[in-house]
Design an enzyme around this catalytic site. Sequence first.
Site, PDB file in Angstrom:
ATOM      1  CB  CYS A  99      -1.981  -2.943   5.311  1.00 41.13           C
ATOM      2  SG  CYS A  99      -4.038  -2.618   5.054  1.00 41.13           S
ATOM      3  CE  LYS A 154      -4.020  -4.387   1.053  1.00 41.95           C
ATOM      4  NZ  LYS A 154      -4.772  -3.182   2.173  1.00 41.95           N
ATOM      5  CG  HIS A 159     -14.893   0.122   1.834  1.00 40.63           C
ATOM      6  ND1 HIS A 159     -14.155  -0.190   3.126  1.00 40.63           N
ATOM      7  CD2 HIS A 159     -15.082  -1.154   1.424  1.00 40.63           C
ATOM      8  CE1 HIS A 159     -14.039  -1.316   3.391  1.00 40.63           C
ATOM      9  NE2 HIS A 159     -14.598  -1.946   2.031  1.00 40.63           N
ATOM     10  CG  ASP A 176      -1.971  -1.272   1.156  1.00 42.02           C
ATOM     11  OD1 ASP A 176      -1.854  -1.801   0.266  1.00 42.02           O
ATOM     12  OD2 ASP A 176      -2.757  -0.921   2.224  1.00 42.02           O
TER      13      ASP A 176
HETATM   14  C1  VGL Z   1      -4.503   0.512   5.822  1.00 43.88           C
HETATM   15  C2  VGL Z   1      -6.126   1.555   7.156  1.00 43.88           C
HETATM   16  C3  VGL Z   1      -6.919   1.359   6.384  1.00 43.88           C
HETATM   17  C4  VGL Z   1      -3.169   0.278   5.521  1.00 43.88           C
HETATM   18  C5  VGL Z   1      -5.538   0.547   4.746  1.00 43.88           C
HETATM   19  O1  VGL Z   1      -2.688   0.116   4.315  1.00 43.88           O
HETATM   20  O2  VGL Z   1      -2.533  -0.048   6.476  1.00 43.88           O
HETATM   21  N1  VGL Z   1      -4.681   1.097   7.161  1.00 43.88           N
HETATM   22  N2  VGL Z   1      -6.995   0.899   5.093  1.00 43.88           N
END
Ligand code: VGL
Length: 204
Positions: free
Chosen positions: A156, A111, A57, A13
Site C-alpha cells: 500500500c 479504501k 472481499h 494502514d
Molecule cells: C495491504 C495487502 C492487502 C497493505 C493491504 O496495507 O499494504 N497489503 N491489503
Amino acid sequence: MDPAQHQALIIIDVQNDFCPGGALAVPGGDEIIERINLMQHSFAHVVLTQDWHPSGHSSFASAHDGKAPYDMVEMPYGDQVLWPDHCVQGTDGAAFHAGLATARADLILRKGTNPAIDSYSAFFENDHHTATGLEGYLRDKGVVSLLFVGLATDFCVRYSALDAAKLGFDVSVDLSACRAIDLNGSLRQALDEMQAHTITIIGQ
Ligand code: VGL
Ligand code: ZN
C-alpha cells in the site's frame, strides 16, 4: 503561506491486522508507531488511510475455491495476490493500532470497500482507474508535497507513492517509519520502482 501548508504526511494502514498478532501481520509493524506519532507534529496536514474490506472481499483467498493465501489469481483488472481475510469493516483487526495518535488527522480515508476490486493505493483502486477522491482533497488544500509512512512498504505504501508521483506530487517515503511484507522479492522491486519514478527514499 507557511511552507508546511504545502506538505502532507500520509500514514498508510497502521491497523491491528497489519501489526504483530494480526491477520496479515507485517514483521515489526508496530515498531514504527512512536516515530509516526512524533512526525505528525511537523505537518500541517495529516491523512490516515484504513484498509476497509467487506467480508468475503475478492482479495481474500477464502473467497476463491481451492486457493490459499499468497496464491496469485488473474482478475479482470490484472494479477492479484490473494490474502488472508484482513481488515474487515468494523472488526477489531480493521481498527487503528491503539498506540497510533489519530487526533491530529484531518482526513481518514477508507479504501478497498468495493467487493470486486482491491485497492492498495490511496489514490486509485487496483484497476488504476477508479479514484478514491484523495487527489482532489489534497489539491483543494493546496498540498503539493507528500511524505508517506506506514504499512506495508511493498504494497500500500508503494502503490500510493507511485500514484502520487504519477499525479505530479513531490513524493518522499521514509523507510524508518515503514515496514514490509516482502513477498517473493516485493520489497526490492518496490524500492527500485519508486526510485525509477523519482520518489525520494529516506531513512534507509
Ligand atoms: C495491504 C495487502 C492487502 C497493505 C493491504 O496495507 O499494504 N497489503 N491489503
Ligand atoms: Zn487489504
